[in-house]
Write a protein that holds these residues in place. Structure first.
Motif, short mmCIF file in Angstrom:
data_model
loop_
_atom_site.label_atom_id
_atom_site.label_comp_id
_atom_site.label_asym_id
_atom_site.label_seq_id
_atom_site.Cartn_x
_atom_site.Cartn_y
_atom_site.Cartn_z
N GLN A 1 0.81 -1.24 0.08
CA GLN A 1 0.02 -0.22 0.16
C GLN A 1 0.85 1.30 -0.18
OE1 GLN A 1 -2.86 -0.37 3.45
NE2 GLN A 1 -3.64 -2.05 2.54
N GLU A 2 1.83 1.13 0.77
CA GLU A 2 2.97 2.41 1.05
C GLU A 2 3.69 2.64 -0.57
OE1 GLU A 2 4.73 5.64 1.88
OE2 GLU A 2 3.09 4.85 2.84
N GLU A 3 4.02 1.49 -1.11
CA GLU A 3 4.55 1.70 -2.21
C GLU A 3 3.74 2.05 -3.55
OE1 GLU A 3 8.02 0.49 -3.53
OE2 GLU A 3 8.19 1.03 -1.36
N ARG A 4 2.35 1.64 -3.56
CA ARG A 4 1.52 2.24 -4.25
C ARG A 4 1.11 3.69 -4.21
NH1 ARG A 4 -2.33 -1.15 -3.10
NH2 ARG A 4 -1.81 -2.74 -4.74
N ARG A 5 1.11 4.33 -2.94
CA ARG A 5 1.13 5.59 -2.80
C ARG A 5 2.21 6.46 -3.17
NH1 ARG A 5 -1.44 3.96 2.28
NH2 ARG A 5 0.06 3.47 3.41
N LEU A 6 3.60 5.74 -3.16
CA LEU A 6 4.55 6.44 -3.89
C LEU A 6 4.48 6.13 -5.30
CD1 LEU A 6 7.71 5.02 -1.99
CD2 LEU A 6 6.90 7.55 -2.13
N PHE A 7 3.97 5.12 -5.83
CA PHE A 7 3.72 5.22 -7.36
C PHE A 7 2.82 6.37 -7.96
CE2 PHE A 7 1.11 3.24 -10.93
CZ PHE A 7 2.10 3.41 -11.89
N TYR A 8 1.72 6.50 -7.04
CA TYR A 8 0.71 7.70 -7.14
C TYR A 8 1.47 8.96 -7.05
CZ TYR A 8 -3.25 10.94 -6.79
OH TYR A 8 -4.08 11.86 -6.80
N VAL A 9 2.39 9.22 -6.29
CA VAL A 9 3.14 10.37 -6.16
C VAL A 9 3.93 10.58 -7.47
CG1 VAL A 9 5.07 11.53 -5.13
CG2 VAL A 9 3.28 10.36 -3.88
N ALA A 10 4.61 9.56 -8.02
CA ALA A 10 5.42 9.61 -9.22
C ALA A 10 4.48 10.02 -10.54
CB ALA A 10 6.03 8.27 -9.47
N ILE A 11 3.44 9.44 -10.61
CA ILE A 11 2.43 9.97 -11.64
C ILE A 11 1.81 11.18 -11.42
CG2 ILE A 11 -0.01 9.47 -12.53
CD1 ILE A 11 0.26 6.34 -11.81
N THR A 12 1.72 11.68 -10.37
CA THR A 12 1.14 13.22 -10.10
C THR A 12 2.14 14.24 -10.49
OG1 THR A 12 1.13 12.84 -7.99
CG2 THR A 12 -0.75 12.46 -9.23
N ARG A 13 3.51 13.91 -10.63
CA ARG A 13 4.39 14.86 -10.86
C ARG A 13 4.28 15.38 -12.26
NH1 ARG A 13 4.14 16.29 -6.75
NH2 ARG A 13 2.33 14.94 -6.53
N ALA A 14 3.90 14.59 -13.16
CA ALA A 14 3.88 14.89 -14.61
C ALA A 14 2.77 15.85 -15.03
CB ALA A 14 3.66 13.64 -15.35
N LYS A 15 3.14 17.09 -15.64
CA LYS A 15 1.94 17.87 -16.20
C LYS A 15 1.59 17.70 -17.53
CE LYS A 15 4.45 21.87 -15.15
NZ LYS A 15 4.80 23.34 -14.88
N GLU A 16 2.52 17.15 -18.41
CA GLU A 16 1.82 16.77 -19.77
C GLU A 16 2.18 15.11 -19.92
OE1 GLU A 16 3.19 19.61 -22.64
OE2 GLU A 16 2.38 21.23 -21.54
N GLN A 17 3.08 14.83 -19.85
CA GLN A 17 3.47 13.51 -20.42
C GLN A 17 4.41 12.72 -19.26
OE1 GLN A 17 5.59 13.02 -24.03
NE2 GLN A 17 4.11 14.10 -25.35
N ILE A 18 3.91 11.42 -19.18
CA ILE A 18 4.94 10.59 -18.21
C ILE A 18 5.16 9.28 -18.97
CG2 ILE A 18 2.76 9.41 -17.18
CD1 ILE A 18 4.19 9.52 -14.65
N TYR A 19 6.39 8.62 -18.74
CA TYR A 19 6.75 7.67 -19.38
C TYR A 19 7.38 6.58 -18.10
CZ TYR A 19 7.77 10.80 -23.40
OH TYR A 19 7.77 11.60 -24.41
#
Length: 587
Positions: free
Chosen positions: A275-293
């Protein structure tokens, strides 16, 4: 992908997120080879940074000449560099004669095949070590630090505004702040005590905290951990190593299992680690304003092929079977074509009157001191001025509380707040001490005689000017009988004879802040020249004069930004400076 997209953007728009700092080890050399400017924003490891290691090694030499490992590192500095072949001859001779490396270098002419230029450079190094060793007992660690980085040529080597130098300057500044923090917490401020403290920290496993500002420095791609990216946003974000056991990471068992009966909190259901790792994954996704790879590989060197991260499966981002590359790429949203833009250097948005004055007097001083923020040598006048201001602040604050300190209390504060740094000799320090006592006695008498109604002491302010902020601090402001402000500015090292237009503008700036921020009218502006014990009054500015000042400040800020944008510091310096200054040798 980055090199293609950057044509329509800037390097600051890109970030590569890693789950752990170690994941960047293989990535960074690739960026070096591809000539991609980057900044690795690791939050630890300050003491392991190459420049800081060089300085720590030199510190060790001053404590012990015969610290051979430290000396070997210093011999690799550009200004003292010894070739590998010569170094092998030197170490062989050292072992043959059973001498330390330092002793061998002191007798370098005994060794054949050593180039004369090398002998000269080594002699210069040994001379510096001897000179600086004599200062160890006289100077504080901070004073020695400034002397060393200047005379070893470190400051000069970092003056160009490149990505690599920007990162090194930041590390240098943070190490200097650590030294200053050490001095605040220790009565023994010597270099030897600092080295001992640092040694204990290193033994305890402390690698040195690194604080970073993602917006500082020239244009660079940022490499940082997902944890460190919280609160930041970038147009393009790359998340690497999206495979099982790396993101999410392998779960580690708790070192001590606590029985559930002893746990008072309500424990979450399911796999808490996942669950904690999944929260970090969400943090990573939401850092992108236009594109994420997201990228991953099947082979990381182990015996088995890696599986894509479970998070990619959950979000249905795993590529189809038709993808035949080891690395997959997923784009959430196609980026709109951006207009071609110039790539700018970092632009400051906060300015002070000192910044503006420094630029007007010497653009190079502004560049090195305020823009690049290179650690610089202090001055007796600055140490003394800060001391007197701090004591007068204490006096004014006690008066605001209707207390009446006597001269004995003033002397105790003077001793408590005395900054014992950058004095050239004991005689000079004693002269300042004596002058300071006289100033404080006169100040106490003035407070007792006039009984001012103090409204503000060391009050900070921020003025909005265009898109920028002008910051400053009022020494003191009193309230007169009509409820208006009397602004008082202390001068510890100047006299009324040296008063200039710049001084008047400074008082007008304080008036501007008082009327706009504190919404109080100003009845009088006063410079209190403490050395002469004279007060010089200045009539408050008219609305036209204040408007003229605002325009002048805005024009200077625009000039500073233009100079930074096109790197015109040397040209601006030649236009302004009419005399030699300490920054000329960096041109």
């Amino acid at each position: 992908e980055i090199k293609t997209a950057v044509k329509d953007s800037s390097w600051n728009d890109f970030a590569v997120l890693v789950r752990a700092n170690s994941a960047a080890d293989e990535l960074l050399p690739k960026f070096d080879n591809a000539k991609v400017p980057y900044t690795f924003l690791a939050n630890r490891g300050l003491f392991k940074k190459p420049l800081i290691l060089d300085i720590i090694s030199y510190f060790k030499l001053l404590d012990n000449y015969h610290e051979s490992n430290a000396l070997l590192r210093i011999l690799n500095l550009p200004q003292f560099r010894v070739t590998p072949h010569e170094l092998s001859l030197i170490t062989e001779h050292s072992m043959l004669k059973t001498r330390s490396l330092y002793e061998t270098l002191a007798e370098l002419d005994e060794i054949e095949s050593i180039d004369k230029a090398t002998v000269k450079r080594v002699a210069e190094l040994l001379n510096l070590i001897v000179q600086h060793s004599k200062l160890v007992a006289e100077k504080t660690a901070g004073e020695l630090f400034i002397t060393i980085i200047e005379e070893l040529g470190i400051i000069k080597a970092l003056h160009t505004d490149t990505a690599k130098n920007s990162e090194a300057r930041e590390h240098l500044d943070q190490f200097y702040k650590k030294i200053l923090n050490f001095e605040e917490q220790n009565d023994d401020k010597t270099l030897r005590n600092f080295i001992e403290t640092l040694h204990l920290e290193l033994e305890a496993g402390d690698m040195g905290q690194i604080n970073f500002d993602p917006n500082s420095g020239p244009e660079t791609l940022k490499v940082l951990t997902v944890h460190s990216s919280k609160g930041l946003e970038f147009k393009y974000v790359f998340v690497i190593n999206m495979v099982d056991q790396r993101f999410p990471t392998r779960k580690k068992s708790d070192p001590i299992d606590i029985p559930e009966s002893l746990v008072k909190d309500i424990m979450p259901e399911g796999d808490a680690h996942l669950q904690e790792e999944r929260r970090l994954f969400y943090v990573a996704i939401t850092r992108a304003k236009e594109q994420i790879y997201f990228s991953w590989a099947k082979d990381y060197g182990g015996s088995r092929e890696k599986k894509p991260s479970v998070f990619l499966e959950e979000t249905k981002l795993v590529p189809s079977d038709k993808v035949n590359k080891a690395t997959g790429k997923v784009v959430f949203k196609p980026a709109a074509k951006l207009p071609k833009q110039a790539v700018y250097r970092r632009m400051p948005s906060r300015f002070s009157f000192s910044d503006i004055t420094a630029f007007g007097n010497c653009p190079l001083e502004y560049k090195y001191k305020y823009y690049l923020k290179l650690p610089s040598r202090g001055a007796p006048a600055l140490s003394f001025g800060k001391t007197i201001h701090r004591v007068l602040q204490e006096l004014a604050e006690k008066k605001m509380l209707d207390q009446n300190p006597d001269i004995e209390m003033m002397r105790q504060w003077y001793e408590k707040f005395w900054i014992d740094e950058w004095y050239e000799s004991k005689d000079q320090k004693q002269r300042y001490l004596t002058e300071g006592l006289a100033m404080l006695e006169n100040s106490l008498q003035d407070f007792t005689l006039h009984q001012p109604k103090v409204k503000f002491v060391e009050e900070a302010f921020k003025l909005k000017i265009g898109d920028d902020v002008l910051v400053g601090r009022l020494d003191r402001a009193d309230i007169d009988n009509e409820g208006k402000l009397i602004i008082v500015d202390y001068k510890t090292n100047a006299s009324p004879k040296t008063k200039s237009k710049r001084d008047v503008d400074q008082l007008y700036l304080y008036q501007w802040a008082a009327e706009e921020i504190f919404e109080l009218p100003v009845s009088n502006l006063v410079y209190w020249y403490l050395k002469d014990n004279k007060k010089v009054e200045q009539t408050p500015a008219t609305s036209e004069q204040l408007e003229k000042l605002k325009i002048s400040v805005q024009e200077t800020i625009d000039k500073i930004k233009e100079t930074i944008k096109y790197n015109l510091f040397e040209q601006a310096h030649k236009e302004v400076a009419q005399h030699q200054c300490r920054y000329d040798n960096l041109v």
